[in-house]
Design an enzyme around this catalytic site. Structure first.
Site, mmCIF file in Angstrom:
data_model
loop_
_atom_site.group_PDB
_atom_site.id
_atom_site.type_symbol
_atom_site.label_atom_id
_atom_site.label_comp_id
_atom_site.label_asym_id
_atom_site.label_seq_id
_atom_site.Cartn_x
_atom_site.Cartn_y
_atom_site.Cartn_z
ATOM 1 N N ALA A 63 0.809 -1.233 0.000
ATOM 2 C CA ALA A 63 0.000 0.000 0.000
ATOM 3 C C ALA A 63 0.836 1.273 0.000
ATOM 4 O O ALA A 63 0.325 2.345 -0.334
ATOM 5 C CB ALA A 63 -0.915 -0.001 1.220
ATOM 6 N N THR A 64 2.123 1.136 0.369
ATOM 7 C CA THR A 64 2.967 2.335 0.397
ATOM 8 C C THR A 64 3.808 2.444 -0.876
ATOM 9 O O THR A 64 4.649 3.331 -0.992
ATOM 10 C CB THR A 64 3.919 2.298 1.614
ATOM 11 O OG1 THR A 64 4.661 1.058 1.549
ATOM 12 C CG2 THR A 64 3.158 2.344 2.923
ATOM 13 N N GLY A 65 3.594 1.541 -1.822
ATOM 14 C CA GLY A 65 4.451 1.477 -3.010
ATOM 15 C C GLY A 65 3.970 2.373 -4.142
ATOM 16 O O GLY A 65 2.912 3.020 -4.080
ATOM 17 N N ASP A 66 4.759 2.338 -5.203
ATOM 18 C CA ASP A 66 4.526 3.209 -6.357
ATOM 19 C C ASP A 66 3.194 2.913 -7.066
ATOM 20 O O ASP A 66 2.425 3.826 -7.380
ATOM 21 C CB ASP A 66 5.712 3.016 -7.326
ATOM 22 C CG ASP A 66 5.550 3.822 -8.598
ATOM 23 O OD1 ASP A 66 5.627 5.054 -8.501
ATOM 24 O OD2 ASP A 66 5.335 3.218 -9.665
ATOM 25 N N GLU A 78 5.454 4.025 -26.908
ATOM 26 C CA GLU A 78 5.514 4.932 -25.754
ATOM 27 C C GLU A 78 6.599 5.979 -25.985
ATOM 28 O O GLU A 78 7.590 5.703 -26.666
ATOM 29 C CB GLU A 78 5.844 4.146 -24.492
ATOM 30 C CG GLU A 78 4.833 3.085 -24.144
ATOM 31 C CD GLU A 78 5.195 2.415 -22.839
ATOM 32 O OE1 GLU A 78 4.764 2.904 -21.783
ATOM 33 O OE2 GLU A 78 5.935 1.416 -22.863
ATOM 34 N N HIS A 89 0.615 -7.963 -22.651
ATOM 35 C CA HIS A 89 -0.330 -7.003 -23.224
ATOM 36 C C HIS A 89 -0.590 -7.224 -24.727
ATOM 37 O O HIS A 89 -1.736 -7.300 -25.159
ATOM 38 C CB HIS A 89 0.154 -5.573 -23.014
ATOM 39 C CG HIS A 89 0.474 -5.237 -21.589
ATOM 40 N ND1 HIS A 89 -0.306 -5.649 -20.534
ATOM 41 C CD2 HIS A 89 1.478 -4.519 -21.034
ATOM 42 C CE1 HIS A 89 0.201 -5.196 -19.400
ATOM 43 N NE2 HIS A 89 1.298 -4.511 -19.679
HETATM 44 N N1 LIG Z 1 4.926 0.632 -10.447
HETATM 45 C C1 LIG Z 1 4.378 0.330 -11.611
HETATM 46 O O1 LIG Z 1 4.191 1.162 -12.501
HETATM 47 C C2 LIG Z 1 3.962 -1.070 -11.901
HETATM 48 C C3 LIG Z 1 4.143 -2.088 -10.977
HETATM 49 N N2 LIG Z 1 3.714 -3.341 -11.244
HETATM 50 C C4 LIG Z 1 3.893 -4.418 -10.274
HETATM 51 O O2 LIG Z 1 3.289 -4.032 -9.036
HETATM 52 C C5 LIG Z 1 4.004 -4.557 -7.937
HETATM 53 C C6 LIG Z 1 4.401 -3.412 -7.017
HETATM 54 O O3 LIG Z 1 5.242 -2.533 -7.718
HETATM 55 P P1 LIG Z 1 5.652 -1.110 -7.132
HETATM 56 O O4 LIG Z 1 4.529 -0.491 -6.409
HETATM 57 O O5 LIG Z 1 6.291 -0.384 -8.237
HETATM 58 O O6 LIG Z 1 6.766 -1.523 -6.063
HETATM 59 P P2 LIG Z 1 7.353 -0.632 -4.868
HETATM 60 O O7 LIG Z 1 8.737 -1.145 -4.634
HETATM 61 O O8 LIG Z 1 7.156 0.798 -5.108
HETATM 62 O O9 LIG Z 1 6.443 -1.030 -3.623
HETATM 63 C C7 LIG Z 1 6.540 -2.289 -2.996
HETATM 64 C C8 LIG Z 1 5.581 -2.321 -1.833
HETATM 65 O O10 LIG Z 1 5.699 -3.593 -1.185
HETATM 66 C C9 LIG Z 1 5.890 -3.396 0.214
HETATM 67 N N3 LIG Z 1 6.679 -4.525 0.710
HETATM 68 C C10 LIG Z 1 7.948 -4.847 0.389
HETATM 69 N N4 LIG Z 1 8.334 -5.943 1.065
HETATM 70 C C11 LIG Z 1 7.282 -6.323 1.827
HETATM 71 C C12 LIG Z 1 7.061 -7.381 2.734
HETATM 72 N N5 LIG Z 1 8.007 -8.280 3.037
HETATM 73 N N6 LIG Z 1 5.863 -7.471 3.339
HETATM 74 C C13 LIG Z 1 4.880 -6.563 3.078
HETATM 75 N N7 LIG Z 1 5.043 -5.547 2.214
HETATM 76 C C14 LIG Z 1 6.225 -5.429 1.596
HETATM 77 C C15 LIG Z 1 6.594 -2.062 0.292
HETATM 78 O O11 LIG Z 1 6.408 -1.410 1.526
HETATM 79 P P3 LIG Z 1 7.381 -1.609 2.805
HETATM 80 O O12 LIG Z 1 8.763 -1.389 2.326
HETATM 81 O O13 LIG Z 1 6.860 -0.613 3.775
HETATM 82 O O14 LIG Z 1 7.145 -3.007 3.256
HETATM 83 C C16 LIG Z 1 5.832 -1.280 -0.759
HETATM 84 O O15 LIG Z 1 4.599 -0.840 -0.255
HETATM 85 C C17 LIG Z 1 5.191 -5.312 -8.543
HETATM 86 O O16 LIG Z 1 4.836 -6.672 -8.697
HETATM 87 C C18 LIG Z 1 5.352 -4.675 -9.920
HETATM 88 O O17 LIG Z 1 5.949 -5.568 -10.828
HETATM 89 C C19 LIG Z 1 3.055 -3.638 -12.423
HETATM 90 C C20 LIG Z 1 2.859 -2.682 -13.383
HETATM 91 C C21 LIG Z 1 3.326 -1.335 -13.219
HETATM 92 O O1 LIG Z 2 2.784 -2.985 -17.948
HETATM 93 C C1 LIG Z 2 3.355 -2.043 -18.470
HETATM 94 O O2 LIG Z 2 2.617 -1.137 -19.139
HETATM 95 C C2 LIG Z 2 3.111 0.192 -19.325
HETATM 96 C C3 LIG Z 2 2.242 0.817 -20.410
HETATM 97 O O3 LIG Z 2 0.913 0.876 -19.953
HETATM 98 P P1 LIG Z 2 -0.016 2.118 -20.304
HETATM 99 O O4 LIG Z 2 -1.324 1.775 -19.736
HETATM 100 O O5 LIG Z 2 0.649 3.316 -19.689
HETATM 101 O O6 LIG Z 2 -0.008 2.209 -21.784
HETATM 102 C C4 LIG Z 2 4.580 0.183 -19.719
HETATM 103 O O7 LIG Z 2 5.075 1.511 -19.701
HETATM 104 C C5 LIG Z 2 5.371 -0.628 -18.740
HETATM 105 O O8 LIG Z 2 6.731 -0.731 -19.173
HETATM 106 C C6 LIG Z 2 4.807 -2.021 -18.593
HETATM 107 O O9 LIG Z 2 5.442 -2.682 -17.507
#
Ligand SMILES: NC(=O)C1=CN([C@@H]2O[C@H](COP(=O)(O)OP(=O)(O)OC[C@H]3O[C@@H](n4cnc5c(N)ncnc54)[C@H](OP(=O)(O)O)[C@@H]3O)[C@@H](O)[C@H]2O)C=CC1
Ligand SMILES: O=C1O[C@H](COP(=O)(O)O)[C@@H](O)[C@H](O)[C@H]1O
Length: 483
Positions: A18-21, A216, A240
């Site tokens: 929930a705190t991730g990107d 893109e 995709h």
């Molecule tokens: N970002 C993007 O644009 C995209 C991401 N994805 C997929 O989404 C998923 C998340 O990506 P993204 O948000 O970028 O990753 P981030 O690294 O930004 O976030 C990861 C999250 O996981 C948490 N986390 C890490 N380790 C643990 C643990 N042991 N237990 C519980 N929580 C944990 C982190 O919080 P904390 O450190 O507080 O635990 C954080 O909230 C990945 O599988 C990625 O491949 C898919 C498409 C696009």
């Molecule tokens: O899953 C992914 O998709 C994005 C492109 O998605 P869009 O909805 O923005 O068109 C891509 O940039 C990324 O590399 C890939 O992991």
């Protein structure tokens, strides 16, 4: 046109990561927009989970920041944001350890749908599913939403499928491919199967070829360490573009039913011809246009990873035997365009003079930007100049068809609500994902073994020259990205 919003049943959505990107950019803003649209009932709750030691208020602050940054201004209504935050709480849980599990167990409700959204690193998907079972949190009402990438090859995808299957049934697993949630992708099915017009022509007799483009303008900055191990084939084609190809090529399912539709997609993947290296062009962007090169962004000066790929794909079945599908996708291209072009054949015989300006019909399904569908048809040029022909588009841009040009919902909004409704139609089934890897693996292995270096291309272009040749050699050409 008025869009209808049907509220879903009560639910607990437990957002791991929930705190991730991704949570910040897509998932939280999507949940907020559905709340604003009135789709989340009184009993709907969002429980953030990650290792960071936050309390509810600190998490709500992050929720507010995500909305401020990623929701459009007209939709940011202070009283609605306050009410949405009331629905949000947080529990610190370590997916790989023991912290937080008892509290999570005691917080979630068994009587409502429990959706566990795995927005964490892929290495954690399997262990997290196991923890949910071991701590007695998973039950019949539970659903898992699994982010991409789903494995990096057939072997890892099989392993992950087995890990998830040890704790959850297939009908509880929702593998996200966010392209399936895009409005136009669903419209592709509506156009094909709700109109009598296209289906009789939808085959090798009338269609010369199909082009699928996902271009893109962004590079890989900030994601280089992930992307450099992946490349365009794994990051975009295996999932995709493969899904777009399947929906374009599949036979009509008997009903709009999750398994019937996925059965048809699976048949397409299994009918794909093995890819020879001669039908693949890989590219890597160079420095230019004010941007660093791929290698600089990926921080790997010897990288052989492709940031662009173009493929010619054959499908060995009755419908498509002589109709190639050309696929291309890349970063740092001239324009952000995602589209499927169905290029029809010329008329069998022309009654008009040669070089009269006529062109074969094309149906273009635009995923982005300006979601819509247009069909190019040939008509007579108006005026007294004789029988000169011109091509005009019959354009159906969805925003124009919506009341007041309303915003088209983000793919994640649709998909998350489908999870709560228990509708798996727009999610990939385990066997589909494995079949897609089984097709891409040999070609990735072939170029890895040869240590083939991708062709360089200038940023802001449509990719390497060699990709143009892939079509020129068949007397065809890619649609211009810049029109
Ligand atoms: N970002 C993007 O644009 C995209 C991401 N994805 C997929 O989404 C998923 C998340 O990506 P993204 O948000 O970028 O990753 P981030 O690294 O930004 O976030 C990861 C999250 O996981 C948490 N986390 C890490 N380790 C643990 C643990 N042991 N237990 C519980 N929580 C944990 C982190 O919080 P904390 O450190 O507080 O635990 C954080 O909230 C990945 O599988 C990625 O491949 C898919 C498409 C696009
Ligand atoms: O899953 C992914 O998709 C994005 C492109 O998605 P869009 O909805 O923005 O068109 C891509 O940039 C990324 O590399 C890939 O992991």
């Amino acid at each position: 046109m008025v869009s209808r919003t049907i509220p879903v049943d009560d639910f607990d959505l437990i957002l791991f990561g929930a705190t991730g990107d991704l949570a910040k950019r897509k998932i939280i803003p999507s949940l907020y927009r559905r709340f604003l649209a009135g789709q989340m009932p009184e009993g709907a709750r969002v429980i953030g989970a990650a290792r960071s030691e936050l309390d509810d208020e600190a998490f709500r602050k992050e929720v507010r920041e995500a909305i401020a940054e990623f929701v459009s201004k007209p939709k940011r209504k202070p009283e609605v944001i306050d009410a949405f935050c009331e629905r949000c709480s947080y529990i610190a849980v370590d997916a790989m350890g023991d912290a937080g599990w008892k509290e999570l167990h005691d917080s979630v409700r068994d009587e409502v749908c429990k959706a566990f959204y795995f927005s964490v690193a892929p290495g954690i998907f399997g262990p997290l599913a196991k923890k949910l079972r071991e701590h007695g949190i998973a039950c019949e009402n539970s659903r898992l939403v699994v982010e991409k990438p789903f494995g990096t090859d057939l072997e890892t995808a099989r392993k992950l499928n087995a890990e998830l299957a040890a704790s959850f049934d297939e009908h509880q697993i929702y593998r996200i491919d966010h392209f399936l949630g895009k409005e136009t992708v669903q419209n592709l099915m509506a156009v094909r199967f709700a109109n009598v017009l296209f289906e009789p022509l939808w085959n090798e007799r009338y269609i010369d070829h199909v082009q699928i483009t996902v271009a893109e303008t962004v590079g890989v900055a900030g994601r280089g360490s992930y992307y450099d191990k992946s490349g365009a084939m794994r990051d975009m084609v295996q999932n995709h573009l493969m899904q777009l190809l399947c929906l374009t090529a599949m036979e009509p399912p008997n009903r709009y039913d999750a398994d019937m539709l996925r059965d048809e997609k699976l048949k397409v993947i299994r009918a794909l011809d093995p890819l020879p290296l001669s039908d693949v062009v890989r590219g890597q962007y160079k420095e230019g246009d004010g941007h660093p090169s791929y290698r600089e962004e990926a921080e790997n000066e010897d990288s052989l990873t492709e940031s662009f790929i173009a493929l010619k794909v054959g499908i060995s079945n009755w419908r498509w035997k002589h109709t190639p599908f050309y696929l291309r996708t890349g970063k740092r291209m001239s324009r952000r365009v995602s589209e499927i072009v169905i290029q029809f054949k010329e008329t069998p015989h022309s009654i008009f003079e040669r070089d009269n300006g006529s062109q074969a019909n094309a149906l273009t399904i635009r995923l982005q930007p300006d979601e819509g569908i247009d069909m190019s048809v040939t008509i007579k040029e108006p005026g007294p100049g004789g029988m000169r022909l011109i091509n005009v588009p019959l354009d159906m841009t969805f925003a124009d068809a919506l009341d007041g040009g309303d915003e088209i919902p983000d793919a994640y909004e649709r998909l998350i609500m489908d999870v709560i409704r228990g509708n798996q139609t727009l999610f990939m089934r385990g066997d589909e994902v494995e079949a897609a890897w089984a097709w891409t693996d040999p070609i990735i292995e072939a170029w890895t073994e040869k240590r083939d270096r991708p062709h360089g291309y200038a940023p802001g272009t449509s990719g390497p020259e060699e990709a143009l040749m892939l079509m020129h050699r068949d007397n065809r050409r890619w649609r211009d990205l810049d029109i």
